[in-house]
Structure formats: structure tokens, C-alpha cells
Design a protein around this motif. Structure first.
Motif, PDB file in Angstrom:
ATOM      1  N   LEU A 208       0.722  -0.967  -0.070  1.00  0.00           N
ATOM      2  CA  LEU A 208      -0.132   0.154   0.118  1.00  0.00           C
ATOM      3  C   LEU A 208       0.986   1.311   0.393  1.00  0.00           C
ATOM      4  CD1 LEU A 208      -2.825   1.600   0.176  1.00  0.00           C
ATOM      5  CD2 LEU A 208      -2.879   0.875   2.129  1.00  0.00           C
ATOM      6  N   GLU A 209       1.870   1.601   1.126  1.00  0.00           N
ATOM      7  CA  GLU A 209       3.308   2.483   0.454  1.00  0.00           C
ATOM      8  C   GLU A 209       3.192   2.664  -0.745  1.00  0.00           C
ATOM      9  OE1 GLU A 209       5.740   1.578   3.522  1.00  0.00           O
ATOM     10  OE2 GLU A 209       4.189   1.691   5.403  1.00  0.00           O
ATOM     11  N   GLU A 210       3.444   1.350  -1.343  1.00  0.00           N
ATOM     12  CA  GLU A 210       4.247   2.616  -2.538  1.00  0.00           C
ATOM     13  C   GLU A 210       3.289   2.556  -3.852  1.00  0.00           C
ATOM     14  OE1 GLU A 210       6.902  -1.256  -5.714  1.00  0.00           O
ATOM     15  OE2 GLU A 210       5.980  -1.788  -3.876  1.00  0.00           O
ATOM     16  N   VAL A 211       2.165   1.862  -3.744  1.00  0.00           N
ATOM     17  CA  VAL A 211       1.502   2.826  -4.727  1.00  0.00           C
ATOM     18  C   VAL A 211       0.665   3.905  -3.995  1.00  0.00           C
ATOM     19  CG1 VAL A 211      -1.152   2.485  -5.373  1.00  0.00           C
ATOM     20  CG2 VAL A 211       0.408   0.577  -4.947  1.00  0.00           C
ATOM     21  N   GLU A 212       1.112   4.401  -2.763  1.00  0.00           N
ATOM     22  CA  GLU A 212       0.969   5.272  -2.270  1.00  0.00           C
ATOM     23  C   GLU A 212       1.461   6.404  -2.874  1.00  0.00           C
ATOM     24  OE1 GLU A 212      -0.305   5.365   1.599  1.00  0.00           O
ATOM     25  OE2 GLU A 212      -1.992   4.638   1.198  1.00  0.00           O
ATOM     26  N   ALA A 213       2.977   5.958  -3.129  1.00  0.00           N
ATOM     27  CA  ALA A 213       4.125   7.579  -3.207  1.00  0.00           C
ATOM     28  C   ALA A 213       4.493   7.366  -4.923  1.00  0.00           C
ATOM     29  CB  ALA A 213       5.397   6.467  -2.392  1.00  0.00           C
ATOM     30  N   PHE A 214       3.766   6.079  -5.152  1.00  0.00           N
ATOM     31  CA  PHE A 214       3.484   5.883  -7.321  1.00  0.00           C
ATOM     32  C   PHE A 214       2.331   6.945  -6.795  1.00  0.00           C
ATOM     33  CE2 PHE A 214       1.208   5.284 -10.660  1.00  0.00           C
ATOM     34  CZ  PHE A 214       2.313   4.677 -10.963  1.00  0.00           C
ATOM     35  N   LEU A 215       1.555   7.285  -5.992  1.00  0.00           N
ATOM     36  CA  LEU A 215       0.326   8.258  -6.748  1.00  0.00           C
ATOM     37  C   LEU A 215       0.814   9.416  -6.264  1.00  0.00           C
ATOM     38  CD1 LEU A 215      -2.893   6.147  -5.194  1.00  0.00           C
ATOM     39  CD2 LEU A 215      -2.204   6.492  -8.177  1.00  0.00           C
ATOM     40  N   ALA A 216       1.288   9.579  -4.866  1.00  0.00           N
ATOM     41  CA  ALA A 216       1.823  10.929  -4.465  1.00  0.00           C
ATOM     42  C   ALA A 216       2.281  11.597  -6.025  1.00  0.00           C
ATOM     43  CB  ALA A 216       2.525  10.993  -3.352  1.00  0.00           C
ATOM     44  N   ALA A 217       3.663  10.829  -6.466  1.00  0.00           N
ATOM     45  CA  ALA A 217       4.367  11.550  -7.074  1.00  0.00           C
ATOM     46  C   ALA A 217       3.915  11.829  -9.014  1.00  0.00           C
ATOM     47  CB  ALA A 217       5.806  10.146  -7.484  1.00  0.00           C
ATOM     48  N   ILE A 218       2.711  10.902  -8.880  1.00  0.00           N
ATOM     49  CA  ILE A 218       2.134  11.343 -10.358  1.00  0.00           C
ATOM     50  C   ILE A 218       1.065  12.798  -9.393  1.00  0.00           C
ATOM     51  CG2 ILE A 218      -0.119  10.865 -12.232  1.00  0.00           C
ATOM     52  CD1 ILE A 218       0.912   7.753 -11.409  1.00  0.00           C
ATOM     53  N   ASP A 219       0.600  12.986  -8.730  1.00  0.00           N
ATOM     54  CA  ASP A 219      -0.176  14.009  -8.223  1.00  0.00           C
ATOM     55  C   ASP A 219       0.871  15.171  -8.343  1.00  0.00           C
ATOM     56  OD1 ASP A 219      -3.059  15.363  -7.693  1.00  0.00           O
ATOM     57  OD2 ASP A 219      -2.544  15.574  -5.776  1.00  0.00           O
ATOM     58  N   GLU A 220       2.154  14.957  -7.692  1.00  0.00           N
ATOM     59  CA  GLU A 220       3.199  16.538  -8.416  1.00  0.00           C
ATOM     60  C   GLU A 220       3.176  16.853  -9.625  1.00  0.00           C
ATOM     61  OE1 GLU A 220       4.939  18.199  -5.219  1.00  0.00           O
ATOM     62  OE2 GLU A 220       3.077  17.118  -4.093  1.00  0.00           O
ATOM     63  N   ASN A 221       2.559  16.503 -10.320  1.00  0.00           N
ATOM     64  CA  ASN A 221       2.812  16.914 -11.439  1.00  0.00           C
ATOM     65  C   ASN A 221       2.436  18.515 -11.992  1.00  0.00           C
ATOM     66  OD1 ASN A 221       2.401  17.141 -14.763  1.00  0.00           O
ATOM     67  ND2 ASN A 221       4.563  16.420 -14.479  1.00  0.00           N
TER      68      ASN A 221
END
Length: 233
Positions: A208-221
Motif C-alpha cells: 500500500l505504501e508503494e502504491v501511495e508513493a507512486f500516486l503522490a509522485a504523479i499528483d505532484e506533476n
């Protein structure tokens, strides 16, 4: 250290607010193409409501409306592009972007999906319903979410904590439902056309942490406008 931490915290908060305003302004610019009168333009009315809830300065709001509707020179043409793929652990993701440079955006999205899998159009959208999504808050403990959903014309609803609610509508009914909800004890916080996962994936721990980090990076763009994910919870 305390003063230094506070200054850093304020800087982070200001940066987050700036990114949010950028996204809101883009939505207003695109919505205003169909007219500057919010009474005649439901999408613009929703965009203005969202901007006001985030305390966007009035001059910023009005300038965005005029620019989007062609009343000011230097109009920026933003294009909506949608990308589909998978986050780590095969979690389906739909990413909506508003961009003035598609080549820049797709390059960035490809980089961001290195830890996942970028798919083609339709590769995951079949696993989502395209619906209206209305986030609202109950005005009192007596507010009945089921009655509100039925009476306002929503298709479905999800009850959250502390009176929070999500009302799901047909895409064509979004504006009518969000206008009706206050009559039945709910204050609308946001309303948009989006995607709701049909079969959300359940993850825990490091996955779950891995997916959340992935999504956070996308949302930062800066070009990313909305991210929809098939994740439970």
C-alpha cells in the motif's frame, strides 16, 4: 529549530496551495470556453464554486474567466489528455491532464509510470464507471444520506466519517443533484465528472505504501489534473 521548522512548513503549505490554484485556474480556463456566465455554463459554475471554497482571490478568479472566454489577450489553449495504466501491484489508474504541451506531458507521464505500467486507451477504463462525483457534508446529525440521495436524484452514495458523504450521479445529472442536495441537509464541497472503480484492489503494509508513493509522485506533476485509482479504502 522550531522557528526553522515552522518556516519550512509554511513554505510547503504555500507550495501546495499554489499547485492547487494552478489546477483550479486551468479548469476555469477550459470551462469558460463555453461562456463566461456561470448561470448558463454548469461546468464553469462548478469550477468557480471549487475555487471559492479554496479562497482563491477574486481578481485571480475573474481574470481566469475572462481569459478562458476570450475577453483578454494571450489566451492559453489547454488540452485535456487522459492516460491509463497500472500502479505497482496491478492497481488500475486513470490520469487526467490539462496541458498546453502534450509532448512535455507524455514524456513526464512515461517517466512517472516507470514503477508501474502505462497502458493504451481503454486498457483500464473498462474497470471504472464514468460518473458524477459529489463530495458533501451533513448539516446536522438529522441529515439522512439515503433520503438525500433518493430525493436529489443520485444513483448511489457512500457514507464517510463525521457526516462526510459521496453522492454518485449519472454524468448528465451532476449539476441538478448538486443544486438539490442543500434542500436535504447536505452542503456540497466539490462536484465533478470522474471515474469510480468497479473492482477496487485491497492492499496493506509495504504494498500500500508503494502504491501511495507512486500516486503522490504523479499528483505532484503540474500537468496532472485528476488521478483516479482502483484502490479500496
Amino acid at each position: 529549530m522550531g522557528a526553522q521548522w515552522k518556516a519550512k512548513h509554511r513554505a510547503v503549505a504555500a507550495d501546495a496551495k499554489g499547485k492547487l490554484f494552478t489546477k483550479l485556474v486551468k479548469e476555469i480556463l477550459i470551462a469558460a470556453r463555453n461562456g463566461a456566465d456561470p448561470d448558463m455554463n454548469p461546468r464553469l459554475r462548478l469550477a468557480i464554486t471549487a475555487a471559492k471554497k479554496q479562497s482563491m482571490p477574486r481578481d485571480t478568479l475573474e481574470r481566469a474567466i475572462k481569459k478562458g472566454s476570450g475577453q483578454l489577450d494571450g489566451q492559453v489553449n489547454y488540452e485535456k489528455v487522459v492516460y491509463e495504466g497500472f500502479a505497482p501491484h496491478q492497481v488500475p489508474v486513470i490520469v487526467e491532464c490539462l496541458t498546453d504541451n502534450v509532448n512535455r506531458t507524455i514524456t513526464a507521464i512515461r517517466m512517472l509510470f516507470r514503477k508501474g505500467q502505462l497502458g493504451s486507451s481503454g486498457s483500464v477504463s473498462w474497470d471504472f464507471d464514468h460518473v458524477g462525483l459529489i463530495e458533501a457534508t451533513a448539516d446536522s446529525a438529522e441529515s439522512d444520506i439515503e433520503v438525500a440521495a433518493i430525493e436529489a436524484g443520485a444513483q448511489d452514495f457512500e457514507a464517510g466519517e463525521d457526516g462526510d458523504a459521496l453522492f454518485i450521479t449519472d454524468t448528465t445529472d451532476l449539476d441538478l443533484v448538486q443544486k438539490a442536495l442543500p434542500e436535504f441537509g447536505y452542503t456540497v464541497e466539490s462536484a465533478k465528472i470522474g471515474y469510480r472503480p468497479k473492482n477496487p484492489v485491497t492492499l496493506t503494509g509495504e504494498a500500500l505504501e508503494e502504491v501511495e508513493a507512486f500516486l503522490a509522485a504523479i499528483d505532484e506533476n503540474d500537468d496532472v489534473h485528476e488521478v483516479y485509482v482502483g484502490l479500496a479504502g
